[in-house]
Design an enzyme around this catalytic site. Structure first.
Site, PDB file in Angstrom:
ATOM      1  N   GLY A   7       0.865  -1.191   0.000  1.00  9.09           N
ATOM      2  CA  GLY A   7       0.000   0.000   0.000  1.00  9.09           C
ATOM      3  C   GLY A   7       0.896   1.234   0.000  1.00  9.09           C
ATOM      4  CB  ALA A   9       1.379   4.184  -4.369  1.00 10.15           C
ATOM      5  N   GLY A  13       1.125   4.966   3.217  1.00 10.87           N
ATOM      6  CA  GLY A  13       2.277   4.217   2.700  1.00 10.87           C
ATOM      7  C   GLY A  13       3.440   5.114   2.327  1.00 10.87           C
ATOM      8  NE  ARG A  81     -13.116   6.378   9.936  1.00 11.05           N
ATOM      9  CZ  ARG A  81     -13.675   6.875  11.023  1.00 11.05           C
ATOM     10  NH1 ARG A  81     -14.980   7.047  11.083  1.00 11.05           N
ATOM     11  NH2 ARG A  81     -12.922   7.186  12.065  1.00 11.05           N
ATOM     12  CB  ILE A 117      -1.979   0.102   8.874  1.00  7.54           C
ATOM     13  CG1 ILE A 117      -0.577  -0.100   9.456  1.00  7.54           C
ATOM     14  CG2 ILE A 117      -2.448   1.539   9.038  1.00  7.54           C
ATOM     15  CD1 ILE A 117       0.529   0.598   8.681  1.00  7.54           C
ATOM     16  CG  ASP A 150      -6.272   3.911  18.926  1.00  3.20           C
ATOM     17  OD1 ASP A 150      -6.843   4.820  18.299  1.00  3.20           O
ATOM     18  OD2 ASP A 150      -6.384   2.715  18.615  1.00  3.20           O
ATOM     19  CG  HIS A 177      -7.785   1.312  15.385  1.00  2.95           C
ATOM     20  ND1 HIS A 177      -7.361   2.450  16.041  1.00  2.95           N
ATOM     21  CD2 HIS A 177      -7.881   1.666  14.074  1.00  2.95           C
ATOM     22  CE1 HIS A 177      -7.194   3.432  15.163  1.00  2.95           C
ATOM     23  NE2 HIS A 177      -7.509   2.988  13.963  1.00  2.95           N
TER      24      HIS A 177
HETATM   25  C1  LMR Z   1      -7.614   6.565  12.490  1.00  5.53           C
HETATM   26  O1  LMR Z   1      -7.819   6.203  13.648  1.00  5.53           O
HETATM   27  O2  LMR Z   1      -7.340   7.724  12.203  1.00  5.53           O
HETATM   28  C2  LMR Z   1      -7.665   5.533  11.401  1.00  5.53           C
HETATM   29  O3  LMR Z   1      -8.191   4.347  11.877  1.00  5.53           O
HETATM   30  C3  LMR Z   1      -8.371   5.997  10.175  1.00  5.53           C
HETATM   31  C4  LMR Z   1      -9.858   6.239  10.389  1.00  5.53           C
HETATM   32  O4  LMR Z   1     -10.636   5.908   9.480  1.00  5.53           O
HETATM   33  O5  LMR Z   1     -10.238   6.786  11.410  1.00  5.53           O
END
Ligand code: LMR
Length: 316
Positions: A7, A9, A13, A81, A117, A150, A177
């Site tokens: 990942g 690029a 990454g 996202r 990740i 985190d 997470h």
């Molecule tokens: C984050 O915690 O920033 C990552 O998991 C990306 C996300 O979509 O929140």
């Protein structure tokens, strides 16, 4: 040591590859893979930085040249996202990507330490575990979901709250997470622990931090820079552990050692073969204990979703 970034690029990454090029020990090898044709260019670009880390780049549909001989594999491949999405909404896009990449790892570098990740981490790690198990090479000690961001955020927010300009020290974060499954333990903060109201506010701030970044980037992705830093930190810990340091402790989403969930983010002592020992994070404050108990159904549901998907696809 050879470190592969899958990942490479993408937003995480590229930043991660830059940090690794700058900070891996001399003599390390960095292999970048991404289907995007620009990946070779990213490697050429990085190779102009005068450190003693050799960089190679591979594009197209075959990650195996990057994975051959890899000791550590960092996987950030997949889509990020957009505002209004939960991490779990990425499942349908990213599950197949993780499955495919981990199948190549099982074939080419079955003994590598693999850190995932890609979101949703709570489901992607169980998918990876089932893929490796099906291939007959699963060693739970060697598979990690990366939750270091985190901890990075918890530490940073605690310092902001204290407004003393001093480090709050590492703040443990356990669970998973995603949203409520992220449970920072501010009662473990060095110095004065926060008041209960502050603790509640800080826990929520860490749980929502990823979403705040997604909203602020307004459709252009999620956290890349702090995530790359967190992944660098975790990778350097693996490198140190592999070099023989017996005192390397990290928090990561791993299988085993916790009766509450098959996978759980918890403190682990690292060695060359991955997790050497799962450490205790108790005692916790009653507010934190309640947060852990409250999120367990969600965590277990997200884990099970990954297992069910993998078992279904791998059935034939
Ligand atoms: C984050 O915690 O920033 C990552 O998991 C990306 C996300 O979509 O929140």
């Amino acid at each position: 040591m050879k470190i592969a970034v899958l990942g490479a690029a993408g937003g995480i990454g590229q930043s991660l590859s830059l940090l690794l090029k700058m900070q891996l020990p001399a003599g390390s090898e960095l292999a970048l893979y991404d289907p995007a044709p620009m990946t070779r260019g990213v490697a050429v670009d990085l190779s102009h930085i005068p450190t003693q880390v050799a960089v190679s780049g591979y594009a197209g549909s075959d990650p195996e040249p990057a994975l051959t001989g890899a000791d550590i594999v960092l996987i950030s491949a997949g889509i990020a996202r957009k505002p209004g999405m939960e991490r779990s909404d990425l499942f349908k896009f990213n599950a197949g990507i993780i499955m495919d990449l981990v199948q190549h790892c099982a074939k080419v570098c079955p003994k590598a330490l693999i850190a995932i990740i890609t979101n949703p981490v709570n489901s992607m790690v169980p998918i990876a575990a089932e893929v490796l198990r099906k291939a007959g090479v699963y060693d739970p000690r060697r598979l990690f979901g990366l939750t270091s961001l985190d901890l990075v955020r918890a530490e940073s927010f605690a310092v902001d709250k204290l407004q003393q300009g001093v480090a709050a020290g590492q703040i443990p974060v356990v669970g998973g997470h995603s949203g409520l499954t992220i449970v920072p333990l501010f009662s473990h903060q060095s110095g004065v622990a926060p008041q209960e109201a502050d603790m509640v506010a800080l826990i929520e701030q860490v749980q929502q931090a990823g979403t705040r970044v997604v909203e602020a980037k307004a459709g252009a992705g999620s956290a890349t820079l702090a995530m790359a830093y967190a992944a660098l930190r975790f990778c350097l810990s693996l490198v140190r552990a592999c070099a023989g340091d017996k005192n390397v402790v990290e928090y990561a989403f791993v299988e085993g050692g916790n009766p509450m969930a098959r996978f759980f983010s918890q403190p682990v002592r690292l060695g060359c073969e991955g997790v050497v020992e799962v450490l205790d994070y108790q005692p916790v404050h009653p507010i934190e204990q309640a947060a852990i108990e409250q999120m367990l159904p969600t965590l277990n549901k997200e884990i099970q979703q990954g297992i069910d998907y993998a078992l279904h696809v791998l059935r034939d």
